[in-house]
Design an enzyme around this catalytic site. Structure first.
Site, PDB file in Angstrom:
ATOM      1  N   SER A 228       0.831  -1.201   0.000  1.00 33.77           N
ATOM      2  CA  SER A 228       0.000   0.000   0.000  1.00 33.77           C
ATOM      3  C   SER A 228       0.870   1.257   0.000  1.00 33.77           C
ATOM      4  O   SER A 228       1.636   1.469  -0.936  1.00 33.77           O
ATOM      5  CB  SER A 228      -0.961  -0.058   1.182  1.00 33.77           C
ATOM      6  OG  SER A 228      -1.955   0.932   1.089  1.00 33.77           O
TER       7      SER A 228
ATOM      8  N   ASP B  68     -10.088  -4.296  -4.501  1.00 33.54           N
ATOM      9  CA  ASP B  68      -9.303  -3.214  -3.906  1.00 33.54           C
ATOM     10  C   ASP B  68      -9.509  -1.931  -4.696  1.00 33.54           C
ATOM     11  O   ASP B  68      -9.340  -1.929  -5.918  1.00 33.54           O
ATOM     12  CB  ASP B  68      -7.821  -3.605  -3.933  1.00 33.54           C
ATOM     13  CG  ASP B  68      -6.906  -2.592  -3.278  1.00 33.54           C
ATOM     14  OD1 ASP B  68      -7.383  -1.539  -2.807  1.00 33.54           O
ATOM     15  OD2 ASP B  68      -5.688  -2.860  -3.240  1.00 33.54           O
TER      16      ASP B  68
ATOM     17  N   HIS C 179      -8.003  -5.013  -0.291  1.00 26.14           N
ATOM     18  CA  HIS C 179      -6.860  -4.225   0.143  1.00 26.14           C
ATOM     19  C   HIS C 179      -6.467  -4.609   1.570  1.00 26.14           C
ATOM     20  O   HIS C 179      -7.310  -4.820   2.432  1.00 26.14           O
ATOM     21  CB  HIS C 179      -7.204  -2.735   0.094  1.00 26.14           C
ATOM     22  CG  HIS C 179      -6.014  -1.857   0.309  1.00 26.14           C
ATOM     23  ND1 HIS C 179      -5.140  -1.551  -0.698  1.00 26.14           N
ATOM     24  CD2 HIS C 179      -5.541  -1.239   1.426  1.00 26.14           C
ATOM     25  CE1 HIS C 179      -4.187  -0.772  -0.229  1.00 26.14           C
ATOM     26  NE2 HIS C 179      -4.396  -0.574   1.067  1.00 26.14           N
TER      27      HIS C 179
END
Length: 347
Positions: free
Chosen positions: A195, A289, A319
């Protein structure tokens, strides 16, 4: 030395909550599917049933973006205590102080190591910590047979852009300077992150292109590569309990100071003019995601620039799946695939 503790003493209610969540997640897949139904995205991919159950639970809970950053960090730490991966034993866990007062933890699973992964955690540049990632990084160390150097970079809003990227360069130079002392050749030092941490890793890989110093591989796990706009996956999954559009705005408003162009490649690596010469890449994306299309777009740009790139699509995941390994066999398998791909890329 011991790594930062990932668990505190849980109340009876919290222990029961953890046991119930894990028990439900381990029910037979057909039974779970009957309980949670089928959740498909616009590509026809189906969410793993234990992930669908987890998302339903998260959706009922508080939203960290309604909190101040310090309160949100405390809530995240409690969530890790209750639901996080329990740490597997390591042969060596070393606490390190880097230049500038940065802290890092080095994990080694066996008596020797096949390389070094310099890892930057996720959390939108505001949340996340070494402690929160202790469990999954130990798994990665075991599955790869490589050392993992988990870096505690500075967080926004106390330290907004470019502080995390500056810290990443300090950590990278430290890793290169110390790799030989850990018995690791320079050509087996990898940069990785998930991320926001993958954003940090991608920017570092763009900055370090000298063949003598560049990463052997950049591992970008559901990366955020464009902080400026909106892609189809942002809109399709705007209400995803794993990462909502509201939460993304909360992160970015804390991280990017006014006056900074969000299309600057030092913020959004997708917009670099030239990607030739960056390290080979492993990019993973999750089917549900909002940042899926960020990862797909960046993988395509890397490949178009002649960079050796492997793309792993995890159709049933969301995610942040690196943090769901204790509750989701699908997530655990996805992280194991990352480990296998790293070894495959390094040869």
């Amino acid at each position: 030395m011991s790594a930062p503790a990932t668990t505190t003493r849980l109340s009876v209610g919290e222990r029961l909550q953890r046991q119930l969540a894990i028990g439900l997640a381990r029910l037979p897949k057909p039974l779970l599917e009957r309980m949670v139904g089928t959740h498909a995205n616009s590509d026809g991919e189906v969410m793993a049933p234990e992930i669908a159950m987890l998302m339903a639970s998260i959706a009922k809970g508080p939203d960290f973006s309604d909190l101040a950053p310090a309160e949100a960090r405390a809530a995240e730490a409690k969530g890790v205590d209750v639901f996080g991966e329990r740490p597997v034993p390591m042969r060596e866990v070393e606490e390190l102080e880097l230049p500038g007062g940065l802290a890092a933890t080095r994990y080694r699973a066996g008596s020797s190591s096949g390389g070094l992964v310099v890892f930057f955690h996720g959390g939108g540049f505001v949340l996340g910590s070494r402690a929160a990632y202790d469990g999954p990084l130990r798994l990665l160390a075991r599955w790869t047979g490589m050392d993992i150097l988990s870096v505690e970079y500075r967080l926004a809003p106390e330290f907004p852009y470019p502080a995390p990227h500056d810290d990443a360069m300090v950590a990278w130079e430290f890793a290169l300077a110390n790799a030989a002392g850990w018995g690791i050749p320079r050509d087996r030092v990898v940069v990785a992150g998930d991320s926001a941490g993958a954003n940090i890793a991608a920017v570092l890989a763009q900055r370090v292109r000298d063949p003598e110093r560049r990463p052997a591989l950049q591992v970008l796990i559901y990366p955020v590569t464009d902080l400026s706009g909106s892609r189809p996956s942002n809109r399709e999954f705007a209400d995803s309990p794993a990462l909502t559009a509201k939460q993304i705005d909360w992160f970015l408003n804390h991280f990017v100071p006014p006056g900074i162009d969000r299309r600057d490649p030092r913020v959004s690596p997708l917009f670099a003019d030239d990607l030739t010469g960056v390290a080979p890449a492993l990019v993973t994306v999750a089917g549900f995601d909002p940042l899926r299309d960020d990862g797909l777009a960046y993988a395509a740009r890397l490949a178009d620039s002649g960079v050796s790139t492997e793309l792993i699509r995890e159709p049933g995941l969301v995610h942040g799946y690196l943090g769901y390994t204790a509750l989701s066999a699908t997530s655990r398998a996805g992280v194991e695939r990352i480990g296998s791909a790293i070894l495959r890329a390094l040869g």
